[in-house]
Write an enzyme that holds these catalytic residues in place. Structure first.
Site, PDB file in Angstrom:
ATOM      1  N   ASP A 295       0.935  -1.202   0.052  1.00  0.00           N
ATOM      2  CA  ASP A 295       0.026   0.154   0.128  1.00  0.00           C
ATOM      3  C   ASP A 295       0.839   1.148   0.044  1.00  0.00           C
ATOM      4  OD1 ASP A 295      -2.331   1.651  -0.152  1.00  0.00           O
ATOM      5  OD2 ASP A 295      -3.160   0.684   1.615  1.00  0.00           O
TER       6      ASP A 295
HETATM    7  C1  BGC Z   1      -5.038   3.196   0.328  1.00  0.00           C
HETATM    8  C2  BGC Z   1      -5.346   2.376  -0.857  1.00  0.00           C
HETATM    9  C3  BGC Z   1      -5.173   2.901  -2.259  1.00  0.00           C
HETATM   10  C4  BGC Z   1      -3.811   3.717  -2.339  1.00  0.00           C
HETATM   11  C5  BGC Z   1      -3.574   4.216  -3.532  1.00  0.00           C
HETATM   12  C6  BGC Z   1      -3.835   4.154   0.060  1.00  0.00           C
HETATM   13  O1  BGC Z   1      -3.697   4.955   0.916  1.00  0.00           O
HETATM   14  O2  BGC Z   1      -4.893   2.574   1.602  1.00  0.00           O
HETATM   15  O3  BGC Z   1      -6.565   1.632  -0.604  1.00  0.00           O
HETATM   16  O4  BGC Z   1      -5.339   2.038  -3.046  1.00  0.00           O
HETATM   17  O5  BGC Z   1      -3.783   4.563  -1.212  1.00  0.00           O
HETATM   18  O6  BGC Z   1      -4.254   5.350  -3.887  1.00  0.00           O
END
Ligand code: BGC
Length: 749
Positions: A295
């Site tokens: 993530d």
């Molecule tokens: C979130 C994810 C997301 C990623 C990209 C993160 O902060 O937890 O769910 O896909 O950002 O935007």
């Protein structure tokens, strides 16, 4: 109790977490391509590419960077030309993605295309209901369709890869990300996870209208302590396997191309370094053949977790644990080359990760067509196409849950003389989209007020009290609201949360209506005019006062672009509501976590006995249970039949029930089947959902619905976490919610 020791364990293990009604077809499960020869060809191609790469270029493939705005920064452009970027996120639009892709395929040495990722959570431009709302439809086909349309739009705009479905089971509505998932149940969650993967990826990822899906966040992100986003998780492997993993397994079985790790730790191990999760379970037990992405900066965050002393250390640990792509931390790009050179990371580990990413690109057809047919023309023709809006309206109708409807206040007559529409969300375009709006635009939204205005008869006087605050303290609009409510036959009050009060980093410590909305509700109610309370929110709200005082309550969640049309369709009875709660609604935040599939405990709650498991100051039941949802008609259940009183562990039991529409209107009932294993070697939930079916019924019409209870559905993880079926009695419940219903029992020998 005698334990079975001869059950086909591997089979059971696989089946345990796979939803029975979402079979994976064999070609969807195959890692790269369906047939052998192309797969071999792809392997060779990837291998030869790999053999040409420098160490930096290899690690570059594992580097995923976010774009700010509609093009890359000069520095990012330079990195792309040098072959040091594997993918980008947040760059969208056929024009922009083509331009940047050209840098990679025309100006980099090996011309490896970039993969473009984006959070297409509930639609790209055509915004569908939030996932929690879609889950309320209990309609896997519809959910698959919205994912398919979202993929079609995103792909036309140059997106290859979505960070969806979010399949985290959530039992804590304080956690704002409950909005992005399918609620509290592993079975419903698994069925919908598979549906979304099928929708996004289609049968062949090379088809230009598909996108590669990502099941996230692996794992147990929804179990964060206190509902605080990003927080610690400390749960047993049993809870993990029983509750949190099944939707991921279902996504893998449906062929999901990638998995995203979660921010949290589990029992001290951050998911981004959890080798057991990624290698033993995901790749080993489940045979996942795609790639794993971290993530956002979750690799670098290993330092804050306190398991890595430096970013380089963090990168090494993550890669070695099985995280193939590093989103936004730059550790793989900047730190790992030196580590590999010094022999501190094995080249084989690095090569394996690069291979997986390249295979993902190959699977998408990027190695043959780096643009995947995305053009500005196609994009224009696809985004917000009328058929897409039509689908948005259909699923939004199905997503609406009628929580309460005293004296049949609903449906309203379109010929109502005077109708007041009140509340800060009645005409709030952008808010109606909910969290994670992707390319959704406020201007595309039909608000509740607009939908109602279009539907009422020409003779209706529609009164609208100007916007009040969602979260603020301003009560100046109250006077107006009360005055209009007094003049009206019925008041429709549209209140709830702002779109950004759920989703990421949007935990709440209270579950009431934010700001002064509760006071607004009470003031409008005090006029004596019947109130239809329409809720827009990204989490269950604990509205005990409303449930006790207001005649009709409609849970609309966030319904997306067609909010107002769908609401009007339901409020005026053109369509009967059919949604069912995918999550329990608590009476107060103090009851959290509260979920239907809990354990019985040694002292189940009893009013007659103080020394049982309950509160002194609140009932032990939720305000509205999982599976609950009313219609404009009533349904009667009868004639529950089991195909046998006793079955062997290898046999399938047939359960049938007759459901009758006993009212004067057409309606659709979601028939739900739950099981309970009465006595087992480990404690089992009081009920577990094992099947459901949407059954449309005309007035007076009856239908017999049949469910198959398979051996896999009787299995659970035994004392040493091995899948087993134990002989003994099981109870079966069939009804319209997780409470009550017809009950039968059978024996497994
Ligand atoms: C979130 C994810 C997301 C990623 C990209 C993160 O902060 O937890 O769910 O896909 O950002 O935007």
């Amino acid at each position: 109790m005698i334990r079975s020791h001869t059950a086909p364990l591997a089979l059971l293990a696989a089946a345990l977490v796979a939803p029975a009604c979402a079979p994976a077809s064999s070609h969807q499960r195959a890692g790269v391509t369906p047939r052998r020869s192309p797969a071999v060809a792809v392997d060779r191609r990837v291998d030869s590419l790999l053999s040409l790469m420098t160490l930096e270029e290899k690690l570059g493939q594992l580097n995923l960077l976010s774009v700010d705005g509609d093009t890359v920064s000069p520095e990012q452009g330079e990195l792309i030309r040098k072959g040091l970027v594997g993918g980008l996120l947040n760059l969208t639009g056929a024009d922009a993605t083509r331009r940047v892709q050209r840098l990679a395929v025309e100006q980099s040495r090996l011309k490896v295309p970039l993969i473009f990722g984006y959070d297409v959570i509930h639609g790209y431009r055509t915004t569908f209901p939030i996932p929690l709302a879609e889950a309320s439809s209990w309609d896997p086909e519809a959910v698959e369709s919205t994912a398919r349309v979202a993929a079609r739009e995103a792909a036309a705009a140059g997106v290859h890869w979505t960070y969806a479905p979010m399949v985290d089971v959530a039992r804590d509505p304080r956690w704002g990300r409950i909005a992005e998932g399918s609620g509290e149940d592993p079975f419903l969650g698994a069925v919908l996870a598979a549906a979304r993967v099928r929708g996004f990826q289609g049968v062949d990822l090379k088809a230009p209208e598909t996108v590669l899906a990502t099941a996230k966040h692996f794992a147990a992100y929804g179990a964060a302590e206190g509902g605080r986003d990003y927080n610690t998780v400390d749960i047993s492997e049993r809870a993990l396997r029983d509750v949190y993993l099944p939707p991921f397994k279902a996504a893998v079985d449906a062929g999901v191309g990638s998995i995203m790790t979660s921010f949290n730790d589990i029992a001290g191990v951050p998911s981004t370094v959890n080798r057991w999760l990624l290698e033993t379970v995901l790749r080993g037990e489940w045979g996942f053949a795609g790639f794993v992405v971290s993530d956002w900066t979750s690799v670098a965050e290993l330092q804050a977790h306190g398991v890595a002393a430096s970013r380089a250390d963090a990168g090494r640990l993550a890669l070695e644990a099985g995280v193939d792509m590093d989103m936004q931390s730059r550790s793989y790009l900047e730190d790992l080359p030196a580590l590999v050179r010094r022999g501190l990371i094995s080249e084989a580990v690095m090569n394996t990760a690069v291979r997986r990413v390249l295979l993902g690109k190959a699977r998408l057809g990027l190695l043959d067509d780096p643009y995947r047919g995305a053009t500005p023309e196609r994009e224009r023709a696809t985004l917000l196409a009328p058929a897409h809006r039509q689908l948005a309206r259909q699923i939004a109708r199905e997503a609406i849950v009628l929580l309460k409807n005293d004296r049949n206040l609903l449906p309203l007559s379109p010929a109502v003389k005077t109708l007041a529409v009140i509340g800060p969300l009645a005409d709030a375009k952008r808010e109606s989209l909910g969290p994670w709006q992707a390319q959704g635009r406020g201007e595309d939204v039909v608000t509740a007020l607009e939908g109602i205005r279009q539907r009422v008869s020409p003779g209706t006087t529609l009164l609208y009290a100007k916007r009040a605050d969602i979260a603020g303290a301003d009560t100046t609009a109250f006077g107006d609201a009360v005055r209009l409510a007094r003049q009206a036959e019925v008041a429709v009050l549209v209140v709830g949360e702002a779109a950004d009060m759920s989703g990421e980093a949007a935990s709440r410590s209270t579950l009431g209506l934010p700001g002064v909305q509760q006071r607004l509700l009470e003031a409008v109610h005090a006029t004596g005019t019947p109130v239809v309370l329409v809720l827009m929110n990204g989490r269950p709200l604990a509205l005990e006062w409303a449930a006790g005082h207001v005649a009709a309550i409609v849970e609309a969640w966030f319904l997306g672009v067609e909010s107002g049309h769908a609401l009007a369709d339901v409020l005026f009875g053109d369509v009967a509501p059919s949604g069912k709660l995918p999550v329990s609604v608590p009476r107060s935040v103090g009851q959290v976590p509260i979920y239907y599939n809990h354990k019985n405990t040694g002292r189940p709650p009893s009013a007659a006995d103080k020394y049982t498991s309950k509160y002194l100051d609140a009932p032990w039941t939720p305000l509205f249970p999982f599976g609950h949802g009313l219609s404009y008609t009533t349904f009667d259940y009868g004639d529950l039949r089991l195909s046998a009183a006793s079955i062997t562990r290898a046999e399938t039991l047939k359960v049938s029930v007759t459901v009758r529409n006993t009212g004067a209107r057409a309606g659709t009932e979601v028939v739900q089947l739950y099981l309970r294993d009465d006595v087992a070697s480990v404690t089992r939930p009081v009920r577990e959902l094992k099947g459901f079916r949407r059954v449309p019924l005309g007035p007076g019409e009856a239908r017999t619905v049949e469910f198959a209870v398979t051996p896999a559905q009787l299995a659970f993880y035994g004392p040493s976490l091995e899948p087993i079926i134990e002989p003994g009695t099981f109870r079966v419940f069939v009804g319209g919610s997780s409470v009550g219903g017809l009950e039968g029992s059978f024996e497994v020998r």
